[in-house]
Design a protein around this motif. Sequence first.
Motif, PDB file in Angstrom:
ATOM      1  N   ARG A   1      73.069 -24.277  62.687  1.00  0.00           N
ATOM      2  CA  ARG A   1      72.157 -25.415  62.841  1.00  0.00           C
ATOM      3  C   ARG A   1      71.874 -26.081  61.499  1.00  0.00           C
TER       4      ARG A   1
ATOM      5  N   LYS B   1      74.787 -28.167  60.424  1.00  0.00           N
ATOM      6  CA  LYS B   1      74.841 -29.421  61.169  1.00  0.00           C
ATOM      7  C   LYS B   1      73.839 -30.424  60.624  1.00  0.00           C
TER       8      LYS B   1
ATOM      9  N   ARG C   1      71.351 -19.829  63.218  1.00  0.00           N
ATOM     10  CA  ARG C   1      70.501 -20.613  62.321  1.00  0.00           C
ATOM     11  C   ARG C   1      71.324 -21.279  61.228  1.00  0.00           C
TER      12      ARG C   1
END
Length: 108
Positions: free
Chosen positions: A96, A99, A93
């Motif tokens: 992500r 990103k 998580r």
Amino acid sequence: MPTVMYTPKDIFDQEFKTSMRGYDKKEVDEFLDDVIKDYEIFASTIEELRKENARLKEEAQKAPAASRPASPAASSSSSIAATTATNFDILKRISRLEKEVFGKQIIE
């Protein structure tokens, strides 16, 4: 295990000597009445707990091994596996999120 020294009846029947400057007999009697009530409650609670303990021991002996809880070693290893999976999920998580937030900067 220690034994009980006095029964509620022993407390009730106890007589004390009186003296010129002694305690107020009525006040002592009222206090001892409260002690007797508490003592009776404790005695009945202990008896109830002993019966429940015996019943639970019987149930535990009759229960099949499959329905018994897993041993501490087995539960701790599954707990470690669950924690590891949780940590891995958290790292995914975070990756992500990084990103999304820093997407262009990470690629460059």
